[in-house]
Write a protein that holds these residues in place. Structure first.
Motif, PDB file in Angstrom:
ATOM      1  N   ALA A  94      -5.007   3.261   4.584  1.00  0.00           N
ATOM      2  CA  ALA A  94      -4.215   2.031   4.602  1.00  0.00           C
ATOM      3  C   ALA A  94      -4.908   0.901   5.359  1.00  0.00           C
ATOM      4  O   ALA A  94      -4.392  -0.216   5.387  1.00  0.00           O
ATOM      5  CB  ALA A  94      -2.846   2.299   5.217  1.00  0.00           C
ATOM      6  N   ARG A 145      -2.765   7.377   2.863  1.00  0.00           N
ATOM      7  CA  ARG A 145      -2.824   7.539   4.318  1.00  0.00           C
ATOM      8  C   ARG A 145      -2.220   8.882   4.710  1.00  0.00           C
ATOM      9  O   ARG A 145      -1.113   9.216   4.295  1.00  0.00           O
ATOM     10  CB  ARG A 145      -2.042   6.405   4.990  1.00  0.00           C
ATOM     11  CG  ARG A 145      -1.974   6.509   6.507  1.00  0.00           C
ATOM     12  CD  ARG A 145      -1.141   5.378   7.083  1.00  0.00           C
ATOM     13  NE  ARG A 145      -1.016   5.504   8.527  1.00  0.00           N
ATOM     14  CZ  ARG A 145      -0.328   4.653   9.301  1.00  0.00           C
ATOM     15  NH1 ARG A 145       0.282   3.619   8.738  1.00  0.00           N
ATOM     16  NH2 ARG A 145      -0.265   4.837  10.602  1.00  0.00           N
ATOM     17  N   SER A 171      -2.590   4.352  -1.109  1.00  0.00           N
ATOM     18  CA  SER A 171      -3.272   3.146  -0.652  1.00  0.00           C
ATOM     19  C   SER A 171      -4.358   2.694  -1.606  1.00  0.00           C
ATOM     20  O   SER A 171      -4.721   1.508  -1.634  1.00  0.00           O
ATOM     21  CB  SER A 171      -3.905   3.388   0.726  1.00  0.00           C
ATOM     22  OG  SER A 171      -2.938   3.716   1.681  1.00  0.00           O
ATOM     23  N   GLN A 205      -2.331  -1.468  -1.311  1.00  0.00           N
ATOM     24  CA  GLN A 205      -1.533  -2.123  -0.273  1.00  0.00           C
ATOM     25  C   GLN A 205      -1.785  -3.621  -0.234  1.00  0.00           C
ATOM     26  O   GLN A 205      -1.005  -4.377   0.359  1.00  0.00           O
ATOM     27  CB  GLN A 205      -1.776  -1.502   1.113  1.00  0.00           C
ATOM     28  CG  GLN A 205      -3.059  -1.914   1.795  1.00  0.00           C
ATOM     29  CD  GLN A 205      -4.210  -1.001   1.397  1.00  0.00           C
ATOM     30  OE1 GLN A 205      -4.107  -0.252   0.427  1.00  0.00           O
ATOM     31  NE2 GLN A 205      -5.289  -1.057   2.144  1.00  0.00           N
TER      32      GLN A 205
END
Length: 218
Positions: free
Chosen positions: A173, A64, A76, A92
């Motif tokens: 993300a 991100r 991410s 994530q």
């Protein structure tokens, strides 16, 4: 090879460097095969079972973007490309599962990417592992007298193709990535593998136009 341009054009480069203007004139390349999004531990185990069979993988991560001073985010997405498919591990969602760490630590699998050291340190902040088998494409290019050492420049100079960077600063993300993001991420890992294969054909300290003379297509 699928999706890769057919080399450089006569009079456009000096064999070691290619300009932004020339890159923009090249055909757009993108990963043409299947993309496997890994969002569960079971999918990570299945991905590792296929990745362990490969001898060479393209490697990249997406993070991100930070637009404020002092902001910093963990990666991410982790991308690993074989010759047949690209796996995108959504970090994530599941972190960095042990089966994927085993791939990153394997001494028998070559993982090729541009400046992977920073990416690896960021991944190690998520979960501990000892990286092995990584090759820095920028260092490979420098040893061969190539001045373009970023992914886009190497894709153009070595593979004769232009890769899009339009999704670079999107939000990686997000729990649901767009088709554009998925293709962008897969293309970066795929082209890293292709660049490695092309650079392997070139001896160190031997420039491109000595191997592929201007005007001659590969």
């Amino acid at each position: 090879m699928n999706g890769v341009g057919q080399g450089t054009r006569e009079g456009k480069i000096d064999g070691t460097k290619i300009s932004r203007e020339v890159i923009n004139d090249l055909p757009l390349g993108k990963w043409p095969g299947p993309i496997r999004l890994v969002t569960t531990l079971k999918e990570a185990e299945q991905a590792a079972e296929r990745l362990i069979l490969a001898s060479i993988l393209g490697f990249d991560t997406e993070t991100r973007p930070a637009f404020k001073k002092g902001q910093k985010y963990d990666p991410s997405l982790l991308q690993l490309a074989t010759g047949d498919e690209v796996f995108l591990v959504q970090l994530q969602s599941i972190g960095l599962p042990q089966p994927i760490r085993d791939i990153l630590a394997s001494t028998t699998i070559t993982k090729a990417g541009v400046a992977p050291d920073f990416d690896l340190r960021s991944l190690q902040a998520i979960a501990a592992f000892t990286p092995a088998g990584f090759v820095d494409l920028a260092r490979m290019a420098k040893a061969r007298g190539i001045q373009n050492q970023g992914l886009r420049g190497l894709a153009a100079l070595v593979c004769g193709t232009r890769i899009s960077k339009s999704a670079r600063t999107t939000n990686w993300a997000n729990p649901e990535l767009t088709p554009q993001q998925l293709l962008y991420a897969a293309t970066d890992a795929w082209i890293s593998r292709e660049i490695y294969l092309r650079l392997e054909e070139l001896p160190a300290y031997r420039v491109l136009d000595q191997v592929f003379p201007p005007g001659r297509r590969r």
